[in-house]
Design an enzyme around this catalytic site. Sequence first.
Site, mmCIF file in Angstrom:
data_model
loop_
_atom_site.group_PDB
_atom_site.id
_atom_site.type_symbol
_atom_site.label_atom_id
_atom_site.label_comp_id
_atom_site.label_asym_id
_atom_site.label_seq_id
_atom_site.Cartn_x
_atom_site.Cartn_y
_atom_site.Cartn_z
ATOM 1 C CD GLU A 1 21.025 3.796 6.563
ATOM 2 O OE1 GLU A 1 21.685 4.553 5.825
ATOM 3 O OE2 GLU A 1 21.459 3.372 7.656
ATOM 4 C CB CYS B 1 20.624 6.500 -1.736
ATOM 5 S SG CYS B 1 21.305 4.911 -1.246
ATOM 6 N N GLY C 1 0.826 -1.207 0.000
ATOM 7 C CA GLY C 1 0.000 0.000 0.000
ATOM 8 C C GLY C 1 0.851 1.243 0.000
ATOM 9 C CB VAL D 1 0.591 0.694 4.383
ATOM 10 C CG1 VAL D 1 1.408 -0.428 4.992
ATOM 11 C CG2 VAL D 1 -0.699 0.155 3.785
ATOM 12 N N GLY D 2 2.342 3.060 5.538
ATOM 13 C CA GLY D 2 3.561 3.531 6.206
ATOM 14 C C GLY D 2 3.227 4.279 7.483
ATOM 15 N N GLY E 1 2.433 4.952 1.267
ATOM 16 C CA GLY E 1 3.055 5.411 2.505
ATOM 17 C C GLY E 1 2.093 6.130 3.426
ATOM 18 C CD GLU F 1 18.527 11.375 -3.359
ATOM 19 O OE1 GLU F 1 17.451 11.553 -2.766
ATOM 20 O OE2 GLU F 1 19.317 10.472 -3.060
HETATM 21 P P1 NDP Z 1 10.188 7.887 -0.468
HETATM 22 O O1 NDP Z 1 10.786 8.559 0.695
HETATM 23 O O2 NDP Z 1 9.198 8.630 -1.285
HETATM 24 O O3 NDP Z 1 9.461 6.549 0.009
HETATM 25 C C1 NDP Z 1 10.111 5.558 0.767
HETATM 26 C C2 NDP Z 1 9.056 4.668 1.397
HETATM 27 O O4 NDP Z 1 8.336 5.417 2.389
HETATM 28 C C3 NDP Z 1 8.006 4.183 0.408
HETATM 29 O O5 NDP Z 1 7.631 2.866 0.732
HETATM 30 C C4 NDP Z 1 6.883 5.175 0.659
HETATM 31 O O6 NDP Z 1 5.620 4.751 0.233
HETATM 32 C C5 NDP Z 1 6.957 5.325 2.164
HETATM 33 N N1 NDP Z 1 6.263 6.497 2.681
HETATM 34 C C6 NDP Z 1 5.849 7.600 2.015
HETATM 35 N N2 NDP Z 1 5.217 8.461 2.864
HETATM 36 C C7 NDP Z 1 5.236 7.885 4.081
HETATM 37 C C8 NDP Z 1 4.749 8.270 5.377
HETATM 38 N N3 NDP Z 1 4.131 9.441 5.572
HETATM 39 N N4 NDP Z 1 4.949 7.434 6.413
HETATM 40 C C9 NDP Z 1 5.601 6.278 6.255
HETATM 41 N N5 NDP Z 1 6.067 5.842 5.043
HETATM 42 C C10 NDP Z 1 5.897 6.639 3.981
HETATM 43 O O7 NDP Z 1 11.400 7.374 -1.346
HETATM 44 P P2 NDP Z 1 11.352 6.682 -2.769
HETATM 45 O O8 NDP Z 1 10.604 5.393 -2.687
HETATM 46 O O9 NDP Z 1 10.946 7.701 -3.769
HETATM 47 O O10 NDP Z 1 12.904 6.299 -2.964
HETATM 48 C C11 NDP Z 1 13.847 7.231 -3.357
HETATM 49 C C12 NDP Z 1 14.525 7.868 -2.153
HETATM 50 O O11 NDP Z 1 15.076 6.873 -1.315
HETATM 51 C C13 NDP Z 1 15.679 8.757 -2.550
HETATM 52 O O12 NDP Z 1 15.653 9.954 -1.830
HETATM 53 C C14 NDP Z 1 16.900 7.949 -2.138
HETATM 54 O O13 NDP Z 1 18.030 8.686 -1.857
HETATM 55 C C15 NDP Z 1 16.398 7.224 -0.945
HETATM 56 N N6 NDP Z 1 17.222 6.045 -0.729
HETATM 57 C C16 NDP Z 1 18.104 6.011 0.330
HETATM 58 C C17 NDP Z 1 18.965 4.937 0.502
HETATM 59 C C18 NDP Z 1 19.901 4.846 1.657
HETATM 60 O O14 NDP Z 1 20.309 3.734 2.000
HETATM 61 N N7 NDP Z 1 20.308 5.925 2.296
HETATM 62 C C19 NDP Z 1 18.971 3.837 -0.450
HETATM 63 C C20 NDP Z 1 18.025 3.974 -1.512
HETATM 64 C C21 NDP Z 1 17.171 5.042 -1.633
HETATM 65 P P3 NDP Z 1 5.058 5.371 -1.148
HETATM 66 O O15 NDP Z 1 5.848 4.681 -2.193
HETATM 67 O O16 NDP Z 1 3.630 5.063 -1.153
HETATM 68 O O17 NDP Z 1 5.312 6.849 -1.134
#
Ligand code: NDP
Length: 478
Positions: A251, A285, A207, A212-213, A209, A385
């Site tokens: 992270e 990332c 689901g 579910v998040g 974020g 980024e």
């Molecule tokens: P997001 O931050 O948009 O989403 C990450 C996860 O969080 C998704 O499953 C997302 O669901 C969920 N999420 C969104 N809103 C909420 C909320 N309010 N509460 C809890 N969970 C939530 O990142 P992306 O998926 O777009 O990935 C790219 C980003 O991840 C880049 O900024 C990248 O740098 C970072 N990243 C960091 C790494 C590290 O190890 N430091 C490694 C890889 C990526 P949903 O998809 O529905 O929004």
Amino acid sequence: MTSTVITQIPAPAHWIDGRPVPGDSGDIEVIDPATGRSFAAVPAGTAADVDAAVGAARKAFRGWAATDLAERVAVVRRIADELDHRSQEIAATITAELGSPIAESRIAQAGMPVALARAFADIAEDFPWEQRVGNSLVVREPLGVVGAITPWNFPLNQVMSKVAPGLLAGNTMVVKPSEITPLTARILAEAAATAGLPDGVLNIVHGVGAAVGAAITSHPDVDMVAFTGSTAVGKHVAASAADTVKRVSLELGGKSASVILEDADLPTAVAQSLASAWFNNGQVCAAWTRLLVPAARQSEVLDLLVTAAQHYHVGDPTDEATRLGPLVSEAQRRRVEAYVERGIADGATLVMGGPHRPEGLKTGAYIRPTIFADVDPDSVIAQDEIFGPVLSVIPYADEEQAVEIANNSVYGLHGAVFGRQDRALAVARRLRTGQVDVNGGQYNLLAPFGGYKQSGNGGREFGRFSLEENLETKAIQL
Ligand code: NDP
């Protein structure tokens, strides 16, 4: 040659208490970014689904936490073996949902989670679970129920980097994979069941974020949230988890610099820097998206870059020859394109690429891989980024200024230095970042991974550091 592996996709379902559970609030379609077509779906989970999964995880915790370490290690190794058997299917599935080139998917998307799980199992066997400190016995104990929330760029590896240490620590898990790339979480759940993981120890809730998040981060019965994603969402996660004083591991994003020193082997430094910037279609990332070069050598570096870039064939990600596929989605393509337009508008020199689709690719989330030169270190493309194949070359006057520019970022996740070894190491020590590769130092699964500044909240993943994050510490005075 085109890959021929066909994935079998199960009906949309969460995985709760050891079995598939359909949702009752509609489905979310999974789109192949190469074609724009929907080819699978997962349920749009709700807070009630999270509640059921947390309940199952809580129920399973007492039994799993009490197992012998040897049993947990054996289960994780069997999960790794099972994923290894299914690696072709995993690679093809991730290429279909993410657009990563199939040759890269086999190694990085399917191979890395297996290597990671095996490395964690070895580490757990050697971990100091008990230590004497004076008259105290210090014991490390399972933490409880861990909620893992992961991004789309390495779908299975991001999940595994949280699940393997969590299971080895004796924790039970509720995982929310990115709904954009959710399909291999089911393969992991099936592998875990085949490996003999007890019901309820690993649960998957699909689901968005916001539903579910957010339900995971605020749930009173979740003890820790392990989050990988953007810095913007990480801030929400930390704030939401604060109310129940959960442990939070973040992270987050990065804008890493590769610093080429005057005495570097230029062809090697350029080839490796470009490979980092464009790996996984630039959606990493830790990518070195800023290339810092001595001003007097910039044109030499640009010639080498343009030559190296000829090897990056853009196209169908199922084709073995493809080095750059589509971005993960049309929304991401538009976002990256807007950054390329912004770079031009802000006066950077467009060396190759540019906005718009590559020639001959009229559909799909394809973008032209782009290199900018003479980039102002304070400009938007040098600070944000971008998460696409866009490299900013930034000239510097001297080593002092190179260090200053490299550290001129809200992020501090990764980086690189190329040059005479002792000099490069000295510069590496001055970078305010969690990892630095000197002269192409190899990726190390046992090394701590995590960020300074807004790239994280101080914790580290991988190696024994992940295990430590997943444990409570108790001192018993004797
Ligand atoms: P997001 O931050 O948009 O989403 C990450 C996860 O969080 C998704 O499953 C997302 O669901 C969920 N999420 C969104 N809103 C909420 C909320 N309010 N509460 C809890 N969970 C939530 O990142 P992306 O998926 O777009 O990935 C790219 C980003 O991840 C880049 O900024 C990248 O740098 C970072 N990243 C960091 C790494 C590290 O190890 N430091 C490694 C890889 C990526 P949903 O998809 O529905 O929004």
